[in-house]
Design a protein around this motif. Structure first.
Motif, PDB file in Angstrom:
ATOM      1  N   MET A 156       0.853  -1.162   0.000  1.00  0.00           N
ATOM      2  CA  MET A 156       0.000   0.000   0.000  1.00  0.00           C
ATOM      3  C   MET A 156       0.895   1.218   0.000  1.00  0.00           C
ATOM      4  O   MET A 156       1.796   1.269  -0.757  1.00  0.00           O
ATOM      5  N   ARG A 157       0.738   2.104   0.881  1.00  0.00           N
ATOM      6  CA  ARG A 157       1.657   3.223   0.954  1.00  0.00           C
ATOM      7  C   ARG A 157       1.114   4.220   1.906  1.00  0.00           C
ATOM      8  O   ARG A 157      -0.059   4.268   2.104  1.00  0.00           O
ATOM      9  N   ARG A 190      -0.853   3.118   0.731  1.00  0.00           N
ATOM     10  CA  ARG A 190      -0.784   2.224  -0.429  1.00  0.00           C
ATOM     11  C   ARG A 190      -1.607   0.965  -0.409  1.00  0.00           C
ATOM     12  O   ARG A 190      -1.984   0.534  -1.453  1.00  0.00           O
ATOM     13  N   ARG A 197       0.232   1.864   3.821  1.00  0.00           N
ATOM     14  CA  ARG A 197       1.418   2.642   3.593  1.00  0.00           C
ATOM     15  C   ARG A 197       1.294   4.020   4.138  1.00  0.00           C
ATOM     16  O   ARG A 197       0.280   4.640   4.024  1.00  0.00           O
ATOM     17  N   CYS A 217      -1.672   0.356   1.684  1.00  0.00           N
ATOM     18  CA  CYS A 217      -0.751   0.957   0.749  1.00  0.00           C
ATOM     19  C   CYS A 217      -1.001   2.439   0.798  1.00  0.00           C
ATOM     20  O   CYS A 217      -2.137   2.837   0.869  1.00  0.00           O
ATOM     21  N   CYS A 243      -1.159   7.857  -4.485  1.00  0.00           N
ATOM     22  CA  CYS A 243      -1.272   6.584  -5.198  1.00  0.00           C
ATOM     23  C   CYS A 243      -2.001   6.723  -6.537  1.00  0.00           C
ATOM     24  O   CYS A 243      -1.529   6.198  -7.545  1.00  0.00           O
ATOM     25  N   GLY A 274      -3.402   1.916  -4.622  1.00  0.00           N
ATOM     26  CA  GLY A 274      -3.093   1.583  -3.242  1.00  0.00           C
ATOM     27  C   GLY A 274      -3.948   2.345  -2.255  1.00  0.00           C
ATOM     28  O   GLY A 274      -4.535   3.375  -2.568  1.00  0.00           O
ATOM     29  N   CYS A 318      -1.564  -3.135  -5.198  1.00  0.00           N
ATOM     30  CA  CYS A 318      -1.483  -3.299  -3.746  1.00  0.00           C
ATOM     31  C   CYS A 318      -2.880  -3.414  -3.143  1.00  0.00           C
ATOM     32  O   CYS A 318      -3.494  -4.468  -3.215  1.00  0.00           O
ATOM     33  N   GLY A 352       1.917  -5.288   0.888  1.00  0.00           N
ATOM     34  CA  GLY A 352       1.097  -5.703  -0.243  1.00  0.00           C
ATOM     35  C   GLY A 352       0.682  -7.158  -0.165  1.00  0.00           C
ATOM     36  O   GLY A 352       1.168  -7.932   0.669  1.00  0.00           O
ATOM     37  N   HIS A 387       4.784  -2.308  -5.744  1.00  0.00           N
ATOM     38  CA  HIS A 387       4.346  -1.102  -6.447  1.00  0.00           C
ATOM     39  C   HIS A 387       5.237  -0.789  -7.653  1.00  0.00           C
ATOM     40  O   HIS A 387       6.214  -0.056  -7.535  1.00  0.00           O
TER      41      HIS A 387
END
Length: 294
Positions: free
Chosen positions: A1-2, A5, A17, A34, A83, A124, A163, A217, A256
């Motif tokens: 993810m991020r 994400r 994320r 994510c 994202c 994400g 993700c 992820g 990613h």
């Protein structure tokens, strides 16, 4: 993810994320997702100021004046800051006309909103955000229905899940587009990354060793002769998959490939963004059945 994400944590499912949005703190209990980088790769204030909801923009995608295929990228509360924009840049570099779809966008979900799109992208999600939370946030959009996306793909469309979007291609919760399901890589036996922080992860992409940006992820358990595994983690779990769904196809990835250089820089990671871009193009072209530009 991020830092927005995307991922699935434990039985509840995670997506991860970056920093957790304050507005989600009350509904996110134990999450990972994510998400967006600390520097904030989201839309700037001018972009936000000029973007008003348009309830009438749901009747199908207008063709691009230059004849480019149109990709619709989800941008809303179920995606992290930065994202959707990273997915936009990957696809634009690959020759797509990219438009955003979501509750605050000019293109809104509705019965025919995906008609005419070559590609729909679920990017994400936010770090600390459960997959179930992202799913609920999607469903709060008054025009959204999971069946809209399923019918679009089943009728010959293409779904790209990055993700969190990969988690959501699975089941319970999710679109149920995969001939199998998604799971949390960091909790799998033999995983080389075992926490929800931002890392490089080693994968074998078409038999070649590669390092990719990763933050909680998924992996994918898929079955059937037409499910094509493009990449595997070092514990042999599938990291990137392309599979049919009805007359359309689905592509999902846990790492990613769309991660820009600043995501690496923000977390002190060696910059693998050129490699990621090439792998992302390979994934997209495998999904839609065309040859990469390079």
């Amino acid at each position: 993810m991020r830092a927005g994400r995307g991922g699935r944590a434990g039985a509840a499912g995670r997506a991860g994320r970056g920093a957790v949005a304050v507005a989600l703190a009350a509904v996110v209990l134990a999450a990972s997702a994510c998400g967006a980088p600390p520097s904030g790769a989201g839309p700037d204030s001018a972009d936000l100021a000029g973007r008003a909801p348009r309830a009438d923009a749901t009747g199908g995608v207008a063709p691009d004046p230059d004849g480019r295929p149109v990709a619709l990228v989800y941008r809303g509360p179920a995606a992290c800051e930065g994202c959707p924009e990273a997915a936009h840049d990957l696809l634009e570099h690959d020759g797509y006309a990219v438009r955003y779809i979501g509750p605050e966008e000019e293109v809104r979900f509705g019965p025919d909103a995906l008609s005419g799109a070559a590609l729909y992208v679920q990017p994400g999600g936010t770090n600390g955000q459960e997959v179930s939370t992202a799913w609920r946030l999607l469903q709060r959009d008054p025009g959204f229905s999971p069946e809209l996306v399923r019918a679009y793909v089943r009728g010959g469309g293409h779904y790209l899940g990055l993700c969190m979007g990969g988690y959501l291609a699975g089941h319970d919760p999710g679109y149920g587009l995969l001939p199998g399901d998604s799971g949390q890589y960091i909790g799998s036996r033999g995983a080389t990354v075992t926490d929800e922080q931002d890392h490089l992860v080693d994968v074998s992409w078409r038999g070649q060793p590669r390092r990719m940006y990763f933050q909680d992820g998924p992996y994918f358990d898929v079955e059937g002769p037409d499910a094509r595994v493009l990449a595997r983690y070092t514990n042999d779990r599938a990291a990137a998959v392309v599979a049919p769904y009805g007359s359309g196809r689905v592509a999902v990835t846990g790492p990613h490939p769309e991660a820009p250089a600043d995501w690496y820089r923000d977390y002190g990671l060696p910059d693998e963004s050129p490699t990621g871009l090439a792998l992302g193009e390979d994934l997209v072209h495998t999904l839609v059945g065309t040859e990469p530009k390079s």
